[in-house]
Design a protein around this motif. Structure first.
Motif, PDB file in Angstrom:
ATOM      1  N   VAL A  36       5.280  33.436   9.906  1.00 22.60           N
ATOM      2  CA  VAL A  36       5.525  34.384   8.824  1.00 22.60           C
ATOM      3  C   VAL A  36       6.932  34.136   8.287  1.00 22.60           C
ATOM      4  CG1 VAL A  36       5.765  36.812   8.192  1.00 22.60           C
ATOM      5  CG2 VAL A  36       4.000  36.113   9.825  1.00 22.60           C
ATOM      6  N   HIS A  37       7.020  33.881   6.990  1.00 23.92           N
ATOM      7  CA  HIS A  37       8.314  33.555   6.397  1.00 23.92           C
ATOM      8  C   HIS A  37       8.905  34.738   5.643  1.00 23.92           C
ATOM      9  CE1 HIS A  37       8.425  29.354   7.478  1.00 23.92           C
ATOM     10  NE2 HIS A  37       7.186  29.192   7.035  1.00 23.92           N
ATOM     11  N   GLN A  38      10.184  34.612   5.339  1.00 24.52           N
ATOM     12  CA  GLN A  38      10.901  35.648   4.606  1.00 24.52           C
ATOM     13  C   GLN A  38      10.181  36.024   3.318  1.00 24.52           C
ATOM     14  OE1 GLN A  38      15.112  34.939   4.246  1.00 24.52           O
ATOM     15  NE2 GLN A  38      15.187  35.816   2.207  1.00 24.52           N
ATOM     16  N   GLN A  39       9.693  35.010   2.590  1.00 24.16           N
ATOM     17  CA  GLN A  39       9.022  35.275   1.323  1.00 24.16           C
ATOM     18  C   GLN A  39       7.770  36.121   1.503  1.00 24.16           C
ATOM     19  OE1 GLN A  39       9.989  32.363   2.463  1.00 24.16           O
ATOM     20  NE2 GLN A  39      11.164  31.229   0.921  1.00 24.16           N
ATOM     21  N   ASP A  40       7.076  35.926   2.602  1.00 23.75           N
ATOM     22  CA  ASP A  40       5.859  36.692   2.851  1.00 23.75           C
ATOM     23  C   ASP A  40       6.181  38.186   3.002  1.00 23.75           C
ATOM     24  OD1 ASP A  40       4.471  34.219   2.975  1.00 23.75           O
ATOM     25  OD2 ASP A  40       4.965  34.026   5.097  1.00 23.75           O
ATOM     26  N   VAL A  41       7.226  38.483   3.767  1.00 23.92           N
ATOM     27  CA  VAL A  41       7.636  39.875   3.951  1.00 23.92           C
ATOM     28  C   VAL A  41       8.146  40.449   2.634  1.00 23.92           C
ATOM     29  CG1 VAL A  41       9.095  41.448   5.279  1.00 23.92           C
ATOM     30  CG2 VAL A  41       8.229  39.354   6.345  1.00 23.92           C
ATOM     31  N   GLN A  42       8.881  39.637   1.871  1.00 24.58           N
ATOM     32  CA  GLN A  42       9.397  40.095   0.582  1.00 24.58           C
ATOM     33  C   GLN A  42       8.274  40.478  -0.368  1.00 24.58           C
ATOM     34  OE1 GLN A  42      11.810  36.681  -0.375  1.00 24.58           O
ATOM     35  NE2 GLN A  42      13.699  37.707   0.198  1.00 24.58           N
ATOM     36  N   HIS A  43       7.203  39.678  -0.391  1.00 22.30           N
ATOM     37  CA  HIS A  43       6.091  39.984  -1.285  1.00 22.30           C
ATOM     38  C   HIS A  43       5.458  41.324  -0.933  1.00 22.30           C
ATOM     39  CE1 HIS A  43       6.227  36.356  -3.537  1.00 22.30           C
ATOM     40  NE2 HIS A  43       5.924  35.566  -2.515  1.00 22.30           N
ATOM     41  N   VAL A  44       5.316  41.616   0.359  1.00 24.50           N
ATOM     42  CA  VAL A  44       4.747  42.894   0.783  1.00 24.50           C
ATOM     43  C   VAL A  44       5.670  44.043   0.374  1.00 24.50           C
ATOM     44  CG1 VAL A  44       4.191  44.315   2.798  1.00 24.50           C
ATOM     45  CG2 VAL A  44       3.375  41.951   2.671  1.00 24.50           C
ATOM     46  N   ILE A  45       6.959  43.898   0.644  1.00 27.40           N
ATOM     47  CA  ILE A  45       7.920  44.956   0.316  1.00 27.40           C
ATOM     48  C   ILE A  45       7.966  45.205  -1.188  1.00 27.40           C
ATOM     49  CG2 ILE A  45      10.391  45.481   0.266  1.00 27.40           C
ATOM     50  CD1 ILE A  45      10.588  44.277   3.057  1.00 27.40           C
ATOM     51  N   ASN A  46       8.029  44.136  -1.971  1.00 19.31           N
ATOM     52  CA  ASN A  46       8.099  44.293  -3.423  1.00 19.31           C
ATOM     53  C   ASN A  46       6.830  44.936  -3.972  1.00 19.31           C
ATOM     54  OD1 ASN A  46      10.663  43.196  -3.547  1.00 19.31           O
ATOM     55  ND2 ASN A  46       9.937  41.136  -3.978  1.00 19.31           N
ATOM     56  N   ALA A  47       5.679  44.570  -3.403  1.00 23.96           N
ATOM     57  CA  ALA A  47       4.420  45.170  -3.856  1.00 23.96           C
ATOM     58  C   ALA A  47       4.408  46.672  -3.569  1.00 23.96           C
ATOM     59  CB  ALA A  47       3.239  44.489  -3.172  1.00 23.96           C
TER      60      ALA A  47
END
Length: 243
Positions: A125-136
């Motif tokens: 799991v990469h930083q971008q994956d977590v960012q996409h969830v948070i931003n959504a």
């Protein structure tokens, strides 16, 4: 499939002594669209030991601010209770509770390396994956949020290196759990319509990355435990602060 790349007011106490802390928006910028790991070993070594000391300094400054606030003359214009509440939620100074969503992201099992064209980097799991969830979730109207139980504030930032995460000077391992207070239907709809989350879910199907999203009737979001690394804030000219 393997060629697809997953993409990455009340002003609180000043942490002026922590010049090396990261500063990003509450949206936690979507960042680079490529998948990559970042080497955080030097940052972890330098910062982890400072967290407790800085937290004590923040508590002392909080007490000083409270004492100064109580000494303000009564005839000075004061903000309404509603405005104070809104500011406290946005800044992370106030706890929040209510219905919402919990989303958990987990690394894929090592056995998935047997799949053709899969690399070890694909399993993490990469930083971008977590960012996409948070931003959504923000886009879906989240009122307040935590990542790994840590309150996400306008100055929160996290960095991932391999399968570890550095957040607020603390080190975490997966699963990475995001909890957000808000309308569960709107939050779920925002997750479903996020292109970044959709790509992550393609990898869930392909190599068994972990993903779980569930609505909850009640989530308790704590107040932020530390100060914020901003030095000052200015109100634009002409702004009516007390209305």
């Amino acid at each position: 499939m393997s060629s697809r790349i997953r993409s990455g007011i009340t002003v609180a106490v000043v942490l002026a002594l922590s010049g090396v802390l990261f500063t990003v928006s509450a949206q936690l910028s979507s960042g680079d669209e490529s998948r990559h790991a970042e080497d955080l070993s030097a940052v972890v070594a330098e910062e982890a030991d400072r967290v407790d000391a800085l937290t004590e300094q923040v508590a002392a400054l909080d007490a000083e601010i409270q004492a100064l606030s109580e000494a303000v003359p009564g005839d000075v214009p004061r903000r309404s209770a509603e405005l104070r509440s809104e500011e406290g939620v946005v800044s992370g100074a106030w706890p929040v509770e209510g219905p919402g969503m919990r989303v958990a992201l987990e690394d894929a099992p090592s056995s998935s390396l047997a799949i053709e064209n899969v690399t070890a980097d694909d399993l993490v799991v990469h930083q971008q994956d977590v960012q996409h969830v948070i931003n959504a979730l923000w886009a879906g109207g989240a009122e307040a949020m935590t990542l790994q139980g840590e309150r996400v504030t306008p100055t929160s930032a996290f960095r991932c290196s391999g399968n570890i995460m550095l957040l607020h000077g603390k080190v975490f391992s997966p699963p990475y759990v995001v909890e957000a207070v808000g309308d569960p239907d709107r939050l779920q709809s925002a997750l479903d319509s996020s292109p970044g989350v959709a790509i992550y879910q393609d990898y869930v199907d392909w190599i068994d990355l972990g993903y779980a999203a569930e609505p909850l009737d009640r989530i308790e979001i704590p107040a932020a435990s530390g100060g914020q690394d901003v030095q000052f804030a200015d109100v634009p000219d002409g702004t009516d602060v007390f209305s």
